[in-house]
Write an enzyme that holds these catalytic residues in place. Sequence first.
Site, short mmCIF file in Angstrom:
data_model
loop_
_atom_site.label_atom_id
_atom_site.label_comp_id
_atom_site.label_asym_id
_atom_site.label_seq_id
_atom_site.Cartn_x
_atom_site.Cartn_y
_atom_site.Cartn_z
CG ASN A 160 -85.92 11.00 28.25
OD1 ASN A 160 -86.50 11.62 27.37
ND2 ASN A 160 -84.63 10.68 28.16
CB THR A 192 -88.39 15.17 30.76
OG1 THR A 192 -88.08 14.02 29.96
CG2 THR A 192 -88.30 14.80 32.23
CD GLU A 193 -93.11 19.96 28.44
OE1 GLU A 193 -92.63 21.12 28.40
OE2 GLU A 193 -94.31 19.72 28.69
CG ASN A 196 -80.26 20.65 32.56
OD1 ASN A 196 -79.84 19.72 33.25
ND2 ASN A 196 -79.47 21.38 31.80
N GLY A 218 -83.46 5.85 30.82
CA GLY A 218 -82.19 5.19 30.99
C GLY A 218 -81.51 5.76 32.23
CG ASP A 219 -78.27 3.99 33.81
OD1 ASP A 219 -78.96 3.61 34.78
OD2 ASP A 219 -77.72 3.20 33.02
CG ASP A 519 -73.60 8.57 36.68
OD1 ASP A 519 -72.64 7.85 37.02
OD2 ASP A 519 -74.26 9.24 37.49
CD GLU A 521 -75.98 11.67 30.45
OE1 GLU A 521 -76.23 12.63 29.71
OE2 GLU A 521 -76.51 10.54 30.31
#
Length: 542
Positions: A160, A192-193, A196, A218-219, A519, A521
């Site tokens: 990421n 990743t772009e 999800n 990160g997590d 987590d 989020e």
Amino acid sequence: MEHAKTDAPVRNGTFHVPMYGEFTSRHNRKTRYALSLTERDLTVQKITSSSQAGRGKVVFNLRDCIGCRAHRTDEPADVAACFTAYFYPFKKRWASSGVSRQRVEQCFEVASTQDPHWNLQEAQRWAGAISDGSVRNRPQKTGALCSEVQRPCKFLVLLNPQSGKGQAHILFTRHVQGMLQEAGVPYTLIITERQNHARELVREADLSQWDALVIMSGDGLLFEVVNGLMERGDWEQAIRTPLGVLPGGSGNALAASIHHYAGLQPVTSEELLVSCGFTLCKSFVWRMDLTSVHMASGLKMFSFLSLAWGFVADVDIESEKYRRVGPARFTLGTLIRLTSLRVYRGKLSYLLAEDPRGPSNTSVQNSSTPVRPTVHRDPSARNQPFRNSCNSNNALNPKRSSESPASVLGPPDSLLVPLDQPVPAHWTVVPDEAFVLVLAVYQSHLAEDLLAAPASRLEDGVIHLMYVKAGISRAALLRLFLAMEKGTHLGTSCPHVEYVKVRALRLEPLSPKGTITIDGELVEYGPVQAQIHCSLARLIAG
């Protein structure tokens, strides 16, 4: 000239040890070294006069070696060949106390004959023996250790680029890329772009192409990958795909936990990345617990790290604006939130870990009767966005998740009853209804520098539940978090702090507004309940 010992050799894989040889340094052909290889060590002794015997001797433990390769020299007409070993031993930091893993390269030249083919074969023999020894020097298969990634292997690396300070790609190139090459591990890198992206990829991909999935972020990105795996029709097999973790974000809690479980001195930032890179190259696979979490809307997700409500969740989300400063964002967010301490009202219930009336963790996974909660869906919840605490491109997609009934994914939650029913009579109901924070963790660390659950282990089958009741002073709460940096916060004897080990819990907020994170989020605010599932996932750890 090389000399080979023949007295009582021990077979090490396809090679016989001990081995002995004399070689020149690739970087200084005037200096010769005597090399002695045993099952555990490579000893390098500089050959010099007898009066200086014993000086210039270095012993490398093969456990610190990630690989060794044989190769030609850079000069086309040169008949010599080389073998280069890559070690990451613990060495003292040059600018501070303590130790950390630091790279040491040992390159030797084989030029015993004028036959380049023979020299290369001899270099390959030494490289093979050193590599074989580094692989065989592994932890005993006890506890959570269940296997290792077999060589040759191939990794899928999901990175990421927006996590943390936005330097994940730079850090990967600077540290990890070379380590994987030294270990002889080929990989596919996918950046990743969007939100999800990784979740969709692992949900649909043919996982047989790779031997492990590696997350550089990160997590938050790991949260996405875990839930993508659990959404597959073959989730039971998919979730056993070994997961590797490389810290590239702000929190990096699981990476810090992996380092802690290995019994190592605390490190942060790039030193933690090198430590996790070394662990990844060694590729020992351990079992890891996952926790299933049910929301009032019917959404079910899987968590590997934490569930938080109140102060911790507030700091996590509200500090997003400071994410470019890295892990320091949490310290800054804590100080700001302390100036205006909030109190939340709600009900907290839990099933003690040692309660004999609840099914064992084994029976939870093997039960054939899943709980089918009766939920009241909010029609607007389907399109309600979730935010990402890392402000990255890996936020949870609620539209996809809310379409899946809570009983479809993963093992049955036989410790839980539907959220609209009272908790079982043998559960503990906390009499207090005013809280500053509720924190449930299943790893040792909550961030790189926060040892939230010192007693936690990868597969202990326990949710470590800590809650702080209303009435605690700002100074006492600050002392609590300062003590958490060293993991001594549970011994502060603060009357407002409670800690219990549980296997399931339910949280029912009564305050109309608040923050709940899983987590790290941000998820929908409302009633939530969770149950831990022992040994569900697989993690590459040291």
